[in-house]
Design an enzyme around this catalytic site. Structure first.
Site, PDB file in Angstrom:
ATOM      1  N   ARG A  38      -7.478  -4.549  -5.312  1.00 50.54           N
ATOM      2  CA  ARG A  38      -6.422  -3.502  -5.472  1.00 50.54           C
ATOM      3  C   ARG A  38      -5.455  -4.674  -5.213  1.00 50.54           C
ATOM      4  NH1 ARG A  38      -4.522   1.530  -1.487  1.00 50.54           N
ATOM      5  NH2 ARG A  38      -4.128  -0.289  -0.563  1.00 50.54           N
ATOM      6  N   ASP A  77     -10.271  -3.661  -1.622  1.00 50.62           N
ATOM      7  CA  ASP A  77      -9.155  -2.525  -1.413  1.00 50.62           C
ATOM      8  C   ASP A  77      -8.777  -3.110  -0.552  1.00 50.62           C
ATOM      9  OD1 ASP A  77      -8.223  -0.548  -1.793  1.00 50.62           O
ATOM     10  OD2 ASP A  77      -9.510   1.087  -0.442  1.00 50.62           O
ATOM     11  N   ASP A 131     -17.554   3.668  -0.592  1.00 52.35           N
ATOM     12  CA  ASP A 131     -16.210   3.546   0.081  1.00 52.35           C
ATOM     13  C   ASP A 131     -16.398   3.013   1.733  1.00 52.35           C
ATOM     14  OD1 ASP A 131     -13.186   4.039   0.563  1.00 52.35           O
ATOM     15  OD2 ASP A 131     -13.297   5.001  -1.109  1.00 52.35           O
ATOM     16  N   ASP A 186       0.788  -1.197  -0.068  1.00 52.36           N
ATOM     17  CA  ASP A 186      -0.193  -0.334  -0.282  1.00 52.36           C
ATOM     18  C   ASP A 186       0.896   1.603  -0.279  1.00 52.36           C
ATOM     19  OD1 ASP A 186      -2.046   2.106   0.787  1.00 52.36           O
ATOM     20  OD2 ASP A 186      -2.641   1.161   2.300  1.00 52.36           O
ATOM     21  N   ASP A 238      -3.954   4.496  -5.818  1.00 51.94           N
ATOM     22  CA  ASP A 238      -3.676   5.548  -5.723  1.00 51.94           C
ATOM     23  C   ASP A 238      -3.179   6.531  -6.362  1.00 51.94           C
ATOM     24  OD1 ASP A 238      -5.944   5.313  -4.368  1.00 51.94           O
ATOM     25  OD2 ASP A 238      -4.438   5.330  -2.067  1.00 51.94           O
TER      26      ASP A 238
HETATM   27  C1  NOJ Z   1      -7.067   3.364  -0.657  1.00 52.29           C
HETATM   28  C2  NOJ Z   1      -8.014   3.025  -1.818  1.00 52.29           C
HETATM   29  O1  NOJ Z   1      -6.533   3.483  -3.029  1.00 52.29           O
HETATM   30  C3  NOJ Z   1      -8.516   3.741  -2.152  1.00 52.29           C
HETATM   31  O2  NOJ Z   1      -9.204   3.685  -2.858  1.00 52.29           O
HETATM   32  C4  NOJ Z   1     -10.128   4.512  -1.300  1.00 52.29           C
HETATM   33  O3  NOJ Z   1     -10.901   5.561  -1.768  1.00 52.29           O
HETATM   34  C5  NOJ Z   1      -9.367   4.464   0.223  1.00 52.29           C
HETATM   35  N1  NOJ Z   1      -8.178   3.027   0.275  1.00 52.29           N
HETATM   36  C6  NOJ Z   1     -10.406   4.267   1.450  1.00 52.29           C
HETATM   37  O4  NOJ Z   1     -10.667   3.046   0.968  1.00 52.29           O
END
Ligand code: NOJ
Length: 558
Positions: free
Chosen positions: A406, A346, A233, A87, A422
């Site tokens: 992810r 995620d 989210d 991450d 991100d």
């Molecule tokens: C990380 C993710 O990559 C992003 O897309 C998401 O909005 C945030 N976590 C919060 O869940």
């Protein structure tokens, strides 16, 4: 895996026992520290590696995920490409650093043939690339040739993994399509997405409550903008307890989902694999009671810090745990869920805010005694697998799942979509979305995309419009934005920009049958949906380094 009893005995008796003997003599001598973290390395330091020489090849590709050009560069004098699912906060571009997913497949291509090297190892892996022609200009190469041939171009590739065995597949092509087919025979092809999933997705962190969802949906209606899916989210859940709903923001989830269903719309809710440690939370208490969490080296439940605060991590490598997780998607288990609700996994690298490099300690222990170090790059793969299985089961096996993940590994294409994480609202990020997606496609992951508009920061209107125009021609088409960004639904930038975005969305929908057919072909034959030019024109050397244009659609059969 744990030591064989005989090895343990040999070490204890001080016989010649190799590494085990040394460990017995000097406890802790193999430990490694990373900032405040210690890797106890109970089995000692290990690594496996192998060198490959590829005479006749100057162009190599693959080994996603990196924010870099499609054609891999030589790594002499710098870090090798790293494969270790992480991450990463605000990742840098044109860089070999590890990102969220890993596929240890490298392709080599020349005007004469294409081949693949598949290094089947899920531990931390590094790939060094060197070449005897790197740095030589075309003129230099021509001069070599005129002066009697010069050297045969050659690329050397060195694979190194921290643990495991050498299990490598040489895919001999000789065409790009044949290599894709050979890789698909080993790892499977892209799951055929449900048709809606190829439409447009509207997401942000976060749509705040049921009224907000209704207003956004109305906005799409009133501005005549097509949109199939709205996303929720982490803030939608009750205190980041996944499989629940915040009772004040989302008191009537079923009614909300039914309103969307009446317009044939879908919703995606996030379900992350870190589970809040809270004895009043049923998901946690069941996982704990069943012994389904990843363990520490000392046998307790492994705990780390993530969105909900203190969290534990279900052991997705355990098939029984995966069956239990899948059962959680049944309509009577995931309360408020309906058949138009799908899932976003995620943070499944896994992300552990308090862990080394924001992930799990390598000496954590999984089902069967395997150390986390041995299978790290597979954790997210299994999360997506179990979730997709849950969606299939809840429909009695009748409906195709949709799960966005992810993290990924070789074969993740069988379970759904992936995205580039991100990114940022910058032109360079828009540009790199193309080589990143091309590289995913070469590694079998055809259903991929990048956050339209960029996740961090606020896009200027032209960047947003251009991103819609580009995103409409990438396989997974979703706008998404960080919690701290200003709202950016397409109608908030004036009528002229809304009209441009509308045109991009309509172009996407006009071509939807074409996309669906392209995915069907990919599902059947394993050729990427989004392809670099050299796949179609394998003898045209001028295409070999191109990654700012690509092809979608028709292909010549292998
Ligand atoms: C990380 C993710 O990559 C992003 O897309 C998401 O909005 C945030 N976590 C919060 O869940």
């Amino acid at each position: 895996p744990p030591k064989e009893p005989a090895e343990e005995e040999a070490a204890a008796e001080g016989q010649e026992g190799g590494p085990a003997e040394e460990a017995a003599e000097e406890p802790g001598s193999w430990e490694e520290t990373f900032k405040t973290h210690t890797d106890s390395k109970p089995n000692g330091p290990t690594s496996v590696g192998l060198d490959f020489s590829l005479p006749g090849f100057e162009h190599v590709y693959g080994i996603p995920e990196h924010a870099d050009n499609l054609r891999l560069r030589t790594t002499e004098g710098g870090d090798p490409y790293r494969l270790y699912n992480l991450d990463v906060f605000q990742y840098e571009l044109y860089n070999p650093m590890a990102l969220y997913g890993s596929v240890p497949l490298l392709l080599a291509h020349s005007a004469r043939s294409t081949l693949g090297l598949f290094w089947l190892n899920a531990a931390e892996t590094w790939v060094d690339i060197s070449s005897n022609t790197a740095g030589k200009t075309l003129f230099g190469k021509l001069l070599d040739y005129m002066q009697g041939g010069g050297e045969t171009p050659q690329t050397d590739v060195r694979w190194m993994s921290e643990s495991g065995i050498i299990d490598v597949f040489l895919l001999l092509g000789p065409t790009p399509a044949a290599v894709a087919g050979q890789y698909a025979a080993l790892t499977g092809t892209q799951a055929l997405p449900p048709l809606f999933a190829l439409g447009y997705h509207q997401s942000r962190w976060n749509y705040n409550n049921e009224e907000d969802v209704a207003a956004v949906e109305r906005g799409f209606e009133e501005h005549a903008l097509p949109c199939d899916v709205l996303w929720l989210d982490i803030e939608h859940a009750d205190g980041k307890r996944y499989f629940t709903w915040d009772p004040s923001k989302f008191p009537q989830p079923r009614a909300m989902l039914e309103r969307l269903a009446a317009k044939k719309r879908k919703m995606v809710s996030i379900v992350d694999p870190h589970i809040k440690v809270d004895s009043a939370y049923r998901v946690h208490s069941e996982l704990r009671a069943r012994g389904f969490y990843v363990k520490t080296k000392d046998g307790g439940d492994y705990e780390g810090w993530c969105w909900p605060g203190s969290a534990a991590y279900p052991d997705f490598t355990n098939p029984e745990m995966r069956a239990w997780w899948a059962s959680m998607f049944a309509y009577d288990q995931y309360e408020g869920s309906t058949e138009n609700l799908f899932t976003w996994n995620d943070m499944n690298e896994p992300s552990v805010f308090s862990g080394p490099e924001v992930t799990m300690h390598k000496d954590a222990v999984h089902h069967g005694g395997w150390e986390h170090r041995d299978l790290h790059n597979l954790y997210g793969f299994y999360v997506q697998m179990a979730t997709a299985e849950g969606q299939i089961q809840r429909s009695g096996g009748r409906q195709r799942p949709f799960v966005l993940s992810r993290a990924f590994f070789a074969g993740s294409q069988r379970y759904g979509a992936v995205w580039t994480g991100d990114n940022a609202a910058e032109w360079e990020h828009l540009k790199i979305s193309i080589p990143m997606c091309l590289s995913f496609g070469l590694a079998g992951l055809s259903f991929c995309g990048a956050d339209v508009g960029g996740f961090f920061k606020n896009p200027e209107p032209e960047l947003l419009v251009r991103w819609y125009q580009a995103g409409a021609f990438q396989p997974f088409f979703r706008a998404h934005a960080h919690l701290d960004t200003v709202r950016r639904e397409p109608w908030l930038f004036g009528e002229e920009n809304a009209a441009l975005i509308r045109a991009a969305l309509r172009q996407r929908y006009a071509l939807l049958p074409f996309w669906y057919t392209a995915f069907y072909r990919c599902h059947r034959h394993g050729l990427p949906v989004m392809r670099p030019l050299w796949m179609e024109y394998p003898e045209d050397t001028t295409t070999f380094a191109m990654d700012d244009q690509y092809l979608i659609g028709e292909w010549r059969p292998p």
